[in-house]
Every structure is written in C-alpha cells, then in structure tokens.
Scaffold this active site. Structure first.
Site, PDB file in Angstrom:
ATOM      1  N   GLU A  62      16.307 -20.139  -1.212  1.00  0.00           N
ATOM      2  CA  GLU A  62      17.513 -19.306  -1.272  1.00  0.00           C
ATOM      3  C   GLU A  62      17.304 -18.089  -0.388  1.00  0.00           C
ATOM      4  O   GLU A  62      17.042 -16.988  -0.867  1.00  0.00           O
ATOM      5  CB  GLU A  62      17.809 -18.892  -2.720  1.00  0.00           C
ATOM      6  CG  GLU A  62      19.175 -18.247  -2.873  1.00  0.00           C
ATOM      7  CD  GLU A  62      19.384 -17.603  -4.229  1.00  0.00           C
ATOM      8  OE1 GLU A  62      20.527 -17.596  -4.698  1.00  0.00           O
ATOM      9  OE2 GLU A  62      18.414 -17.095  -4.813  1.00  0.00           O
ATOM     10  N   GLU A 112      18.614 -15.885 -14.968  1.00  0.00           N
ATOM     11  CA  GLU A 112      17.775 -15.397 -13.867  1.00  0.00           C
ATOM     12  C   GLU A 112      17.780 -13.873 -13.797  1.00  0.00           C
ATOM     13  O   GLU A 112      18.833 -13.267 -13.570  1.00  0.00           O
ATOM     14  CB  GLU A 112      18.278 -15.954 -12.532  1.00  0.00           C
ATOM     15  CG  GLU A 112      17.495 -15.441 -11.336  1.00  0.00           C
ATOM     16  CD  GLU A 112      18.124 -15.819 -10.010  1.00  0.00           C
ATOM     17  OE1 GLU A 112      17.462 -15.648  -8.974  1.00  0.00           O
ATOM     18  OE2 GLU A 112      19.304 -16.262  -9.999  1.00  0.00           O
TER      19      GLU A 112
END
EC number: 5.3.1.22
Length: 269
Positions: free
Chosen positions: A250, A151
């Site tokens: 998130e 990521e």
C-alpha cells in the site's frame, strides 16, 4: 513459507484512471492478489468479471467511508452515526461477496471537533460506540466468511483526528469485543510513525494479526525507497515468524508505478 503480496490498486498504477485496468496492470506485474481502498465507484458486476477473468484474488477492501469530498473516513466509532455504519457495512458485504473478498477493514471515522475540556468524555463515548458496532458487525461478517479487521492509522502525518490510531487502542477494542473473527491490520508504515519498535510490537501482538501492509516512512513510498524501515530485515523477520497471510503493498510510487517493483522481484512465484 514464502511471503505473498497484494497490490493496492488505489495507490499504485494511478497512471491508469480506470480501476479495472489497474487490476490488469497488477496481474501483468506478477501479483496474485489486489486490495482496494474504495471500490465503490465501480459496479460489482464489472469488478467481479475482471477479477475472475484475470484469476486474481481480492484480498482486502475498506468499508464504505462516506463522502470523500467531506473527508469522511467511516462511521464505526461515531456516536449518532449508527445507521450510517449499518448501511456502509451492508454495502461493503455486498462488494466482498461479489469479489470473493475474505477481509474487510472497518473504518472507525474521525474524532469530531470538540472543546479540549470535553475530549476525555468524547473519546470514551467513541470507544463505547465502536465496541458496540463491532460487537454487532463481527458475527455478521463471520457468517459471510469475511474477516473483520481494524487498523491503527497514524495521526501525526497522514490522518489527523482519526480515531483508531494506536496499537494499544486496537488491542483493547479487540479484547473487549472478544470475538475470534476480529483481527488487527498491522501496517508497518503507520506503526513506525506512531510507535516505532516494529519487531517487538509485531511479536507482542502476533496472535491478533490478521493482515499486514507495507510502505516506506515518512513519504509512503515503495519498500525499497529511501526511508526509515529496512524491509529486507522486516521481510526476513516475517518469514521467520511464520506469517502466512497476505501483505498489502500500500504505497505511493516515488516515480512511475512500473519502475517501483524491484523489491517485489524476488517474491514472484
């Protein structure tokens, strides 16, 4: 195809100190999946038992990041930390297997302090280390039925000196590793801060995407809080693109966690 969302219980429901209770809270809200940044403080047996009891899917965890007091953020790209990376990977596999988790975000680690004149050489050495570690780890994860994810995380606001910080770097690493079990974790919050041009960046890299996360820049609030991204547009775009994987919520609620789910109501099944 309807979008499916997973609640990040490391950032949401923090009114509850007990991680297991956060799993229960996510289920009560209507989430069918949960993701967790750092599950390692809780024994696998307890996490596994509550997940099975609730019938909720563990969609993602991060690799063990190391000493949080020292602000370590993984070891995969750090020269000289290969043993720490291997140990962290095996611990993460243990947790994934206990939780039935099919996705593992492999943390790269941060760029060590260095003289500016040494930066280019250091970054090259880190990329080489990262590729070597991933080349070894990705087939190991595939054998366990676990998808490896990397990521790009922003260094402008959230994580100064984090090594894996751009889509270009992520795609280059994915191409060099060259394995079907390594995919891109596309976090709209981080991509907006580092790159912008969200829908084009997503389309250009759609074939690499294995997981998505969402929150609202610049303060990382819930998707419908004030900020830079129109998530009504983004969610419609993802449906149009035919994305059928998990989307991790998130975010840090701007108020109480229980008041931060208006955006989610229309996606409940």
């Amino acid at each position: 195809m309807p979008l499916k969302f997973s609640a990040n219980v490391s950032m949401i429901f923090t009114e509850e100190k007990d991680l297991l209770q956060r799993y229960r809270s996510a289920k009560q809200v209507g989430f069918k999946g949960v993701e967790c940044v750092f599950p390692y403080d809780v024994p696998t047996e307890k996490l596994s038992a509550v997940r099975k009891e609730l019938g909720i899917e563990q969609t993602l965890i991060n690799t063990y990041m190391g000493n949080r007091q020292k602000k370590e953020m993984g070891f995969a790209a750090i020269p000289g930390k290969e043993k720490e990376f291997q140990d962290s990977l095996e611990l993460s596999i243990k947790y994934c297997k206990a939780l039935g988790c099919k996705c593992l975000h492999i943390m790269s680690g941060k760029i060590p302090d260095h003289e500016e004149s040494q930066k280019a050489d250091l970054l090259k050495q880190m990329e080489d280390t990262y590729i070597k570690n991933l080349t070894d780890a990705v087939p190991r994860l595939e054998k366990e039925g676990i998808l490896a994810l990397i990521e790009p995380m922003n260094t402008k606001i959230s994580f100064p000196n984090y090594f894996m910080n751009t889509i270009d770097l992520a795609v280059r690493v994915i191409d060099k590793v060259g394995h079907r079990n390594l995919k891109l974790q596309f976090d709209f919050f981080h991509v907006q801060i580092m790159h912008g041009n969200l829908t084009k960046n997503f389309k250009d890299n759609f074939k690499h995407v294995g997981y998505i996360q969402v929150s609202q820049p610049p303060h990382r609030g819930e998707p419908d809080s004030g900020g830079e991204i129109d998530y009504n547009y983004i969610f419609a775009f993802l449906e149009e693109m035919g994305y059928n994987g998990w989307i991790g919520a998130e975010y840090t609620p701007t108020g109480k966690s229980e008041d931060s789910f208006k955006w989610f109501d229309k996606f409940k099944v």
